[in-house]
Design a protein around this motif. Structure first.
Motif, short mmCIF file in Angstrom:
data_model
loop_
_atom_site.label_atom_id
_atom_site.label_comp_id
_atom_site.label_asym_id
_atom_site.label_seq_id
_atom_site.Cartn_x
_atom_site.Cartn_y
_atom_site.Cartn_z
N PRO A 31 0.92 -1.19 -0.09
CA PRO A 31 0.09 0.03 0.03
C PRO A 31 0.69 1.26 -0.11
CG PRO A 31 -0.18 -1.14 2.03
CD PRO A 31 0.44 -1.86 1.20
N GLU A 32 1.85 1.26 1.04
CA GLU A 32 2.46 2.80 1.16
C GLU A 32 3.83 2.76 0.88
OE1 GLU A 32 0.12 4.90 4.42
OE2 GLU A 32 0.03 2.82 4.84
N SER A 33 4.41 3.61 0.09
CA SER A 33 5.72 3.92 -0.28
C SER A 33 6.70 4.24 0.99
CB SER A 33 5.87 4.82 -1.49
OG SER A 33 5.29 6.10 -0.94
N SER A 34 6.20 4.58 2.02
CA SER A 34 6.95 4.93 3.34
C SER A 34 7.57 3.98 3.71
CB SER A 34 6.08 5.61 4.27
OG SER A 34 4.90 4.61 4.65
N VAL A 35 7.19 2.71 3.37
CA VAL A 35 7.98 1.52 3.59
C VAL A 35 9.27 1.43 3.13
CG1 VAL A 35 7.33 -0.33 1.86
CG2 VAL A 35 7.61 -1.20 4.31
N SER A 36 9.77 1.83 1.95
CA SER A 36 11.09 2.06 1.40
C SER A 36 10.92 3.15 0.40
CB SER A 36 11.37 0.69 0.67
OG SER A 36 12.51 0.82 0.16
N ALA A 37 11.65 4.36 0.71
CA ALA A 37 11.74 5.50 -0.05
C ALA A 37 12.58 5.28 -1.23
CB ALA A 37 12.22 6.91 0.39
N GLU A 38 13.46 4.41 -0.90
CA GLU A 38 14.60 3.96 -2.05
C GLU A 38 13.76 3.00 -2.97
OE1 GLU A 38 18.42 1.23 -2.43
OE2 GLU A 38 17.62 1.48 -0.51
N LYS A 39 13.11 2.16 -2.61
CA LYS A 39 12.44 1.31 -3.61
C LYS A 39 11.25 2.22 -4.29
CE LYS A 39 14.22 -2.75 -2.84
NZ LYS A 39 15.48 -2.56 -2.10
N ALA A 40 10.54 2.97 -3.83
CA ALA A 40 9.53 3.76 -4.23
C ALA A 40 10.07 4.73 -5.58
CB ALA A 40 8.87 4.54 -3.11
N ALA A 41 11.32 5.17 -5.24
CA ALA A 41 11.97 6.29 -6.15
C ALA A 41 12.41 5.36 -7.14
CB ALA A 41 13.06 6.80 -5.65
N ALA A 42 12.96 4.14 -7.20
CA ALA A 42 13.30 3.35 -8.19
C ALA A 42 12.26 2.62 -9.02
CB ALA A 42 14.21 2.12 -7.63
N ASN A 43 11.24 2.34 -8.37
CA ASN A 43 9.90 1.73 -9.02
C ASN A 43 8.67 2.05 -8.20
OD1 ASN A 43 8.05 0.27 -10.52
ND2 ASN A 43 8.95 -1.81 -9.62
N PRO A 44 8.03 3.19 -8.62
CA PRO A 44 6.61 3.61 -7.75
C PRO A 44 5.68 2.79 -8.26
CG PRO A 44 7.39 5.14 -9.72
CD PRO A 44 8.56 4.17 -9.52
N ALA A 45 5.70 1.93 -9.06
CA ALA A 45 4.52 0.78 -9.28
C ALA A 45 4.43 -0.11 -8.36
CB ALA A 45 4.57 0.31 -10.57
N MET A 46 5.47 -0.12 -7.36
CA MET A 46 5.45 -1.29 -6.39
C MET A 46 4.64 -0.93 -5.24
SD MET A 46 8.90 -2.35 -4.32
CE MET A 46 9.85 -3.28 -5.54
N PHE A 47 4.02 0.46 -5.21
CA PHE A 47 3.33 0.96 -4.17
C PHE A 47 1.95 1.37 -4.76
CE2 PHE A 47 7.79 0.92 -2.84
CZ PHE A 47 7.48 0.07 -1.77
N GLY A 48 0.89 1.10 -3.98
CA GLY A 48 -0.47 2.00 -4.25
C GLY A 48 -0.25 3.28 -4.27
N ASP A 49 0.19 3.99 -3.51
CA ASP A 49 -0.14 5.30 -3.18
C ASP A 49 1.09 6.21 -4.03
OD1 ASP A 49 2.60 4.69 -2.09
OD2 ASP A 49 2.41 5.95 -0.01
N ALA A 50 1.95 5.47 -4.71
CA ALA A 50 2.85 6.11 -5.58
C ALA A 50 2.41 5.79 -7.16
CB ALA A 50 4.47 5.66 -5.23
N GLY A 51 2.19 4.62 -7.13
CA GLY A 51 1.86 4.14 -8.47
C GLY A 51 0.39 4.53 -9.17
N LEU A 52 -0.41 4.80 -8.29
CA LEU A 52 -1.91 4.98 -8.87
C LEU A 52 -1.86 6.17 -9.66
CD1 LEU A 52 -4.15 3.29 -6.17
CD2 LEU A 52 -4.00 2.83 -8.49
N PRO A 53 -1.15 7.31 -8.91
CA PRO A 53 -1.24 8.43 -9.70
C PRO A 53 -0.50 8.77 -10.97
CG PRO A 53 -0.91 8.87 -7.26
CD PRO A 53 -0.85 7.18 -7.43
N ILE A 54 0.45 7.66 -11.09
CA ILE A 54 1.30 7.58 -12.15
C ILE A 54 0.32 6.96 -13.26
CG2 ILE A 54 3.54 6.63 -13.22
CD1 ILE A 54 4.75 7.21 -10.58
N LEU A 55 -0.15 6.11 -12.88
CA LEU A 55 -1.16 5.01 -14.04
C LEU A 55 -2.16 6.16 -14.54
CD1 LEU A 55 -2.16 2.41 -15.39
CD2 LEU A 55 -3.73 2.36 -13.35
#
Lengths: 295, 182
Positions: free
Chosen positions: B70-94
């Motif tokens: 659900p939330e990219s706060s679990v790993s800012a590094e992973k979210a920056a590399a691949n936002p599609a991993m997280f709902g909060d980061a991936g949905l706005p990009i989709l």
């Protein structure tokens, strides 16, 4: 559907874990970090597929080494015994599992990927558990998790086409192992443990494979707890999901004994997905990709 | 991990189920957008992960996201590399990608599948249900409503959207069902 006798008989028709892996596991179980590098080199060099994986890994950018390695001896010196053993085990288990899980509806390679993801998670969890004072050997945890679903080979051998899909479609909220036991006389965890016994693997690995969905609470087996949690982490990463889906419990006793938080496990889910992506399989956690513990 | 929309447009829409070669596969923690009416977008084995589809029936633009946590706060590094991993980061990009590919937000049909849960979770992890919650939160912010969903339970699901008409199918336990249109 098959009787227990039919299912056990199917084990005889399955390919064995290659001798290279058996020798390396035996070495690891005896305290592999002190193993003679020349002995590992001798074992690894004998198997072409393993030697090729070793060279590929030694030359991979992920290791951040300068200059290409010249040959297998150079690669072996650069990687060290621990990494060598892992590459060999990964390669051979992956070969054994490449087509496994068909009866669960898994695509080719899915169970190999799940095996590796679970192994990486088990390594991180073993390290974390050890840091908290409960020693779990990281190498043995890696191997046990790598082999945890090996019993699915036996289910593939006895399940008719679509048999498991029909079982899953009619399932209620019981764990999937219960349905496997009803249909085949034994579940994949038990069948995997029987295979590991036949290969004369260390008792701790046999126990962890047997209990990886139902870790015992008495006596507690820390290695089994680790492999159990690693299996759940792999499922959350979407690895190895067939028609059995998420029909396995996360044992609350194991969770409490491990003391891992939700954030820690979620970080691990993210780590293993990156590490098992088809285009890059570094095999072990890259530096910095450790199981994060919250303060 | 997002990629450019598949181009160019094909003149004839595909009839019936798209053949395997005409499938755009969305991996775990991945998103794809297309406006090729001969294609279908597919993602396999959604467990606790959620697959989200956006479709504009006029522009025939579709996008699919397969997010894992659900939330990219679990790993800012992973979210920056691949936002599609997280709902909060991936949905706005989709959402941005389908609009950039020619979709209009007022025409978007939004569907979702997945969000299953392991057995006996006892409320500790609940990754599937927390994925479902973040989906609703983000769509609330984006002012989008789900047209159809099949979420929860313990089963894994394979989700497909056909570009020619936006038909969405779910395959689970050997059975295929149409999620949209109902």
């Amino acid at each position: 559907m098959a009787s227990l006798n039919d299912t056990i008989a199917a084990l005889d028709r399955l390919p064995a874990l290659p001798a290279t892996s058996l020798q390396l596991i035996s070495m690891l179980a005896g305290g592999g970090r002190d193993a003679d590098l020349r002995e590992v080199e001798r074992i690894v060099s004998r198997d072409e597929a393993v030697a090729a994986s070793v060279l590929r890994r030694a030359n991979s950018a992920a290791l951040g080494m300068r200059g290409r390695v010249a040959g297998i001896s150079d690669a072996i010196r650069r990687l060290g015994t621990r990494e060598l053993c892992r590459i060999a085990l990964e390669t051979q288990t992956s070969g054994l599992l490449a087509n496994a899980g068909r009866s669960y509806g898994l695509r080719r390679g899915a169970l190999s990927q799940s095996a590796l993801g679970g192994a990486i998670a088990a390594d991180a969890l073993a390290r974390s558990h050890t840091d908290q004072g409960v020693r779990v050997d990281r190498e043995i945890a890696f191997v046990a998790a790598l082999l945890r679903d090996i019993g699915k080979l036996a289910i593939d051998a006895v399940a008719g086409p679509d048999a498991l899909e029909a079982i899953a479609a009619a399932a209620d909220t019981r764990p999937f192992l219960a349905y496997e036991r009803e249909a085949f006389g034994a579940d994949h965890a038990e069948l995997g443990a029987i295979l590991c016994e036949r290969w004369s693997l260390p008792t701790a690995i046999i126990q962890a494979v047997r209990g990886h969905h139902e870790p015992p609470s008495s006596p507690v087996e820390p290695l089994t707890d680790v492999v159990h949690a690693a299996d759940c982490v792999a499922r959350w990463a979407g690895l190895g999901l067939g028609c059995d889906g998420l029909m396995y419990p996360f044992d609350s006793g194991a969770r409490e004994r491990l003391g891992t938080t939700r954030d820690e496990l979620e970080a691990l889910v993210a780590d293993i997905l990156a590490a098992t992506a088809p285009e890059q399989t570094p095999g072990i956690l890259a530096p910095g990709n450790t199981l994060r513990r919250s303060a | 991990m997002s990629r450019s929309p598949s181009l160019p447009l094909k003149p004839e829409p595909a009839a019936g189920r798209a053949p395997e070669g005409d499938r755009i596969v969305v991996g775990v923690a991945d998103l794809q957008v297309s406006r090729d009416p001969g294609k279908a977008i597919i993602t396999y084995a959604l467990g606790s992960c959620i697959g989200v589809t956006l479709y504009d029936p006029v522009a025939k633009v579709a996008g699919m996201l397969h997010f894992m946590l659900p939330e990219s706060s679990v790993s800012a590094e992973k979210a920056a590399a691949n936002p599609a991993m997280f709902g909060d980061a991936g949905l706005p990009i989709l959402f941005e990608k389908v609009i950039a590919a020619g979709a209009k937000r007022e025409r978007l049909v939004v569907c979702a599948a997945g969000g299953a849960e392991v057995l006996a979770d006892d409320g500790h992890f609940r990754i599937g249900s927390r994925n479902r919650t973040i989906l609703r939160k983000i769509f609330w912010k984006l002012n989008l409503l789900l047209a159809a969903e099949e979420t929860g339970g313990q089963h894994s699901r394979t989700l497909t959207i056909r570009l020619s008409d936006g038909q969405i199918t779910i395959r689970s336990q050997g059975k295929e069902s149409v999620l949209w249109p109902r």
